[in-house]
Design an enzyme around this catalytic site. Structure first.
Site, PDB file in Angstrom:
ATOM      1  N   ASP A  73       0.867  -1.167   0.000  1.00  0.00           N
ATOM      2  CA  ASP A  73       0.000   0.000   0.000  1.00  0.00           C
ATOM      3  C   ASP A  73       0.908   1.222   0.000  1.00  0.00           C
ATOM      4  O   ASP A  73       1.602   1.504   0.977  1.00  0.00           O
ATOM      5  CB  ASP A  73      -0.899   0.005   1.233  1.00  0.00           C
ATOM      6  N   TYR A 171      -6.677  16.884 -10.378  1.00  0.00           N
ATOM      7  CA  TYR A 171      -6.062  16.009 -11.374  1.00  0.00           C
ATOM      8  C   TYR A 171      -5.015  16.765 -12.195  1.00  0.00           C
ATOM      9  O   TYR A 171      -3.868  16.318 -12.316  1.00  0.00           O
ATOM     10  CB  TYR A 171      -7.126  15.435 -12.314  1.00  0.00           C
TER      11      TYR A 171
END
Length: 325
Positions: A73, A171
């Site tokens: 992770d 983004y």
């Protein structure tokens, strides 16, 4: 095909999508490929779109490659540190790092069409923690290994969103930052003979994009942008990016490119690469793409349109919204 036998590569975020394609492309060139992701098998893949590290491993082995999946992770720096320690202990080196891991796809979909003030603040974190920050952290540990051998390649997956507005504010800012990250790392790595590049794929037919196209085909889609997705116009497969990065890694003149944006379609043209189905989609700044995109009836004639690219300075004049002087 480029030859990467004896090379050790790490591709982050390779359970599916573009990361899986990159891993396949580098493995088919002969490299031993480490891949990371949160889901080792489908039993713990917490997403409606399936995909796991073992799925990618099986695909690579079916193609004759060598793959080592590692469950990581990337929000946890200690897990990342352990990953690189493992590669060092098992291989003694790292030749290629591809920074691809990204957790923003579903949050972007969930917030599609919302202005930034109408989205929750954590959209920023979803886009840029396991993404931009993860790329920086992985590059730290990769650089420490590569400097010992005075060679290496770090590729950071970015997009055309670094040039102009796409999807959302977090983004675009994140992708512009990825480009700057690759460029600034190149300044410090150049004297150590390590290349750092920002990679821009085109429109990639990932599992999520294929799902989106299917959903659009079931609805009433009339605008140009959505029809391009619905029609799968000029799509690249994830493998296309992998083959382009493999060619870069095998190029003895790679340091001439360090610090720069590399467009996958233009790399394919330069290295004479083909996509998975034997075609070569043009660059998004080519007239061969732009004219049929603007006039959909011409899409079936795109191959007869000249493959002339819009000069970079003109793209900047038209597209770059910030910063300006």
């Amino acid at each position: 095909m480029p030859k990467l036998e004896g090379k050790i590569a790490l591709i982050t975020g390779a359970t599916r999508g573009i990361g899986k394609g990159i891993a396949l492309g580098i493995a088919e060139a002969g490299a031993t490929v480490y891949i990371t992701g949160r889901s080792l098998d489908r039993s713990n893949a917490g997403n409606e779109i399936s995909g796991s590290l073992n799925d990618t491993k099986l695909a690579i082995e079916a193609a004759g490659g060598i793959c080592i999946p590692v469950q990581v992770d990337h929000i946890d720096d200690e897990q990342v540190r352990w990953l690189f320690e493992r590669i060092q202990n098992e291989q003694g080196k790292l030749d290629i790092l591809v920074n691809n891991v990204y957790s923003g796809v579903q949050p972007l979909k969930d917030n599609y069409g919302k202005s930034f003030w109408n989205a929750e603040p954590n959209l920023w974190d979803n886009c840029n923690n396991v993404g931009l920050r993860s790329h920086y952290v992985a590059s730290i540990f990769a650089a420490r290994m590569m400097i010992e051998h005075r060679q290496g390649l770090i590729c950071t997956i970015s997009s055309w969103g670094g040039l102009s507005y796409i999807f959302s504010v977090p983004y675009g800012v994140g992708k512009a930052a990825c480009d700057r990250l690759a460029a600034d790392m190149a300044v410090e790595l150049k004297t150590h003979n390590i290349a750092s590049l920002s990679i821009w794929p085109g429109i990639v037919g990932t599992e999520r994009f294929n799902q989106l196209a299917t959903e659009m085909n079931a609805g009433e889609i009339i605008d140009r942008e959505n029809s391009a997705i619905r029609d799968r116009y000029n799509w690249e497969t994830p493998l296309f990016t992998g083959r382009a990065i493999a060619a870069l890694a095998a190029d003895p003149t790679i340091m001439k490119r360090t610090g720069k944006v590399q467009i996958v379609a233009e790399l394919a043209e330069h290295y004479k690469l083909e996509d998975e189905h034997g075609d070569r989609p043009p660059s998004l700044r080519s007239l061969r793409f732009i004219i049929p995109f603007a006039f959909p009836p011409l899409r079936k004639y795109m191959r007869v349109i000249p493959n002339i690219k819009i000069p970079w300075f003109l793209l900047l004049l038209k597209s770059l919204s910030a910063p300006k002087i």
